[in-house]
Write an enzyme that holds these catalytic residues in place. Structure first.
Site, PDB file in Angstrom:
ATOM      1  N   GLU A   1       0.842  -1.198   0.000  1.00  0.00           N
ATOM      2  CA  GLU A   1       0.000   0.000   0.000  1.00  0.00           C
ATOM      3  C   GLU A   1       0.878   1.250   0.000  1.00  0.00           C
ATOM      4  OE1 GLU A   1      -3.927  -1.864   2.246  1.00  0.00           O
ATOM      5  OE2 GLU A   1      -2.624  -0.532   3.371  1.00  0.00           O
TER       6      GLU A   1
ATOM      7  N   HIS B   1      -8.851   9.870   3.586  1.00  0.00           N
ATOM      8  CA  HIS B   1      -8.508   8.780   2.682  1.00  0.00           C
ATOM      9  C   HIS B   1      -8.698   9.294   1.257  1.00  0.00           C
ATOM     10  CE1 HIS B   1      -8.296   4.940   0.695  1.00  0.00           C
ATOM     11  NE2 HIS B   1      -7.927   4.374   1.824  1.00  0.00           N
TER      12      HIS B   1
ATOM     13  N   ARG C   1      -0.876   8.822   2.065  1.00  0.00           N
ATOM     14  CA  ARG C   1      -2.242   9.300   1.893  1.00  0.00           C
ATOM     15  C   ARG C   1      -2.375  10.827   1.879  1.00  0.00           C
ATOM     16  NH1 ARG C   1      -5.342   4.926   5.826  1.00  0.00           N
ATOM     17  NH2 ARG C   1      -5.243   3.198   4.343  1.00  0.00           N
TER      18      ARG C   1
ATOM     19  N   HIS D   1     -11.046   9.917   7.197  1.00  0.00           N
ATOM     20  CA  HIS D   1     -10.856   8.478   7.413  1.00  0.00           C
ATOM     21  C   HIS D   1     -10.320   8.120   8.794  1.00  0.00           C
ATOM     22  CE1 HIS D   1     -10.312   4.330   6.302  1.00  0.00           C
ATOM     23  NE2 HIS D   1      -8.997   4.375   6.463  1.00  0.00           N
TER      24      HIS D   1
ATOM     25  N   ARG E   1      -0.798   8.952   9.283  1.00  0.00           N
ATOM     26  CA  ARG E   1      -0.714   7.511   9.531  1.00  0.00           C
ATOM     27  C   ARG E   1      -0.331   6.753   8.267  1.00  0.00           C
ATOM     28  NH1 ARG E   1      -4.274   3.080   9.001  1.00  0.00           N
ATOM     29  NH2 ARG E   1      -6.039   4.391   8.382  1.00  0.00           N
TER      30      ARG E   1
END
Length: 523
Positions: free
Chosen positions: A114, A236, A282, A343, A378
């Site tokens: 990811e 997100h 992100r 998110h 994060r």
């Protein structure tokens, strides 16, 4: 009054982890706002980041986390959690979590990649990892004789020694609304854990479930806990954009497996914003999408993985494929319309590696807490890992604590309040608060926007506090009270930060300062 050795508020992965680690020797009460499996953990799609492959390393995972966190991660915390990642996954496997297998891989499991990760290290159960984990653990919890699950219970406020007029500041439990019969009960405990999740519903558009109303953060703050880094609200990058669906997340793994972000005319744009393109962290991807949408006047952009074989897409993303197909979007043939949405709450109640807060006997674990792992942004799939590692550490700490004599706790007193006369006040303020946060405290911020937001929040807070003082509590009133308190903490934290870092981007302070500092608020 109900009494337990340990009371856990919240039934996500953090709460479940604690319950299962404590129940062999403690009477555990676990309260949850809806049913046991309703919460952000269940909706997690992508997976759990862990060092499982011999080609990967603890140092690489730590480095990726620190880079994504934009200099604000606590390195000691990060190392502790990453070093315990394999142990956490082994625990889940031993409990029977059905992770996606890959017999060609030496681990025996399929590992995906990811954004922000330098290796394939995300273990997953297709594209519904959270559901697989929580349903497996939920079965163990329901079958355990030492765990009492109280569904449809909403915590109102913590019971502390200060509120009881006693010396010190210790937590002795909580007042909670039993929504099934509209009754407020006292639940006493020697140790209380806030595992209540984040605060996504403070914004108009979020991938979070309706339960994410900042309850634990607000309760902890009112009880005397510090909060840290609340300005870092993670958007997100890819939430499904469709009028007939509500906040459906398109997992990061779609980009990890080759998904490309495009403008309506098919132009790829991420390489213009970052050399890591779609695999940038992100915060970078969300800002890039926001920029392109505003530049071109778009309602959404498109995430395209249709060039991959249909069998590959259906195998790796069966739930996303099925959901989109119901809406008339065949992701094997056409791109997915996406927009950023709130998110994850990276900040929260200040805790150490055992989950201790500033209040004795009160712990916080999971999204409600700020351990320092996530820093200013994060890293994908680190959140469920944190729930398990800190949850286990908190459980071990609780098991070492000496016996605490519980004081007499008075019943909830609602003798001086009446039934509400106009509940439209709640729905109106709920809507106004969430719109103000979306408009003024979004992906890109300015001093003026933050000042406007704080002014509106203070007006709303006054109205809500007056309403709370005069009328019987209800589910919506309790959540609204917590939302407006959490919104104030987010804005006040954002106003403290005179720079742009990670998820906090200010047009008035576009540069990042040379030294990374926590933003800490004290009650």
């Amino acid at each position: 009054m109900l009494k337990f050795d340990v009371l856990i508020i919240g039934s996500g992965l953090a709460g479940m982890t604690l319950a299962l680690h404590l129940a062999e020797s403690r009477k555990v009460g676990l309260i949850t706002k809806r049913d046991l499996l309703e919460g952000s953990s269940t909706y997690a799609q992508g997976g759990i980041a862990a060092v499982l492959d011999t080609g990967d390393s603890v140092e690489a995972h730590i480095r990726d986390t620190l880079v994504a966190g934009a200099g604000l991660c606590n390195e000691t915390t990060t190392r502790f959690i990453v070093e315990n990642s394999k142990r956490a996954i082994d625990w889940l496997i031993a409990l029977g979590v059905p992770f996606t297998k890959d017999e060609t891989h030496k681990t025996g499991y399929h590992l995906t990649r990811e954004g922000g990760h330098s290796h394939r290290r995300i273990i997953h159960a297709a594209d519904a990892t959270g559901a697989a984990v929580t349903s497996t653990l939920g079965q163990k919890i329901k079958a355990h004789p030492n765990i009492t699950v109280l569904e449809e219970f909403l915590a109102i406020d913590l019971v502390t020694s200060k509120k009881l007029g006693l010396d010190g500041n210790r937590c002795f439990g909580v007042y909670a609304l039993d929504k099934r019969n509209d009754e407020v009960l006292t639940i006493a405990a020697e140790s209380t854990i806030l595992a209540s999740g984040g605060a996504g519903k403070v914004y108009l558009y979020t991938t979070n479930p309706d339960t994410a109303t900042g309850d634990g953060i607000a309760m902890g703050w009112r009880a005397g806990c510090r909060v840290s880094n609340m300005e870092f609200i993670q958007f997100h990058p890819t939430c499904l954009y469709h009028p007939q669906t509500k906040s459906f997340l398109i997992t990061e793994a779609v980009r990890g497996e080759g998904g490309i972000l495009r403008l309506p005319d098919g132009t790829r744009f991420m390489p213009n914003h970052d050399k890591r393109a779609e695999l940038a962290p992100r915060d970078v991807v969300a800002r890039a999408i926001d920029f392109e949408m505003k530049k071109h006047g778009l309602d959404c952009v498109y995430l395209d993985i249709s060039y991959k074989p249909a069998s590959f897409i259906q195998e790796h993303f069966p739930n996303i494929y099925a959901h989109c197909l119901e809406l008339g979007i065949d992701i094997t043939q056409q791109p997915i319309p996406v927009v950023p949405a709130v998110h994850f709450t990276c900040g929260g109640l200040v805790t150490d590696l055992q989950g201790h807060t500033d209040v004795d006997g009160l712990y916080a674990v999971g999204e409600v807490a700020c351990t320092g792992l996530h820093g200013a942004n994060r890293l994908a799939s680190n959140s469920l890992l944190e729930c398990m590692v800190i949850g286990r550490a908190a459980a071990n700490d609780i098991l070492k604590q000496p016996k605490v004599e519980l004081p007499a706790i008075p019943d909830w007193d609602d003798s001086k309040v009446t039934d509400p006369d106009e509940e439209v006040v709640i729905s109106h303020n709920w809507d106004e608060l969430r719109r103000a946060m979306w408009d003024y405290v979004g992906i890109v911020r300015t001093n003026k926007r933050l000042e406007r937001a704080l002014h509106r929040i203070e007006l709303l807070k006054g109205e809500i506090d007056e309403y709370y003082s005069n009328f019987h509590v209800s589910n919506d009133l309790i959540e609204l009270r917590n939302l407006v308190q959490t919104a104030e903490l987010i804005v006040r934290s954002a106003m403290l930060r005179k720079e742009s870092r990670g998820l906090h981007y200010s047009r008035d302070y576009p540069d990042m300062l040379p030294e990374a500092k926590e933003s800490v608020l004290t009650p």
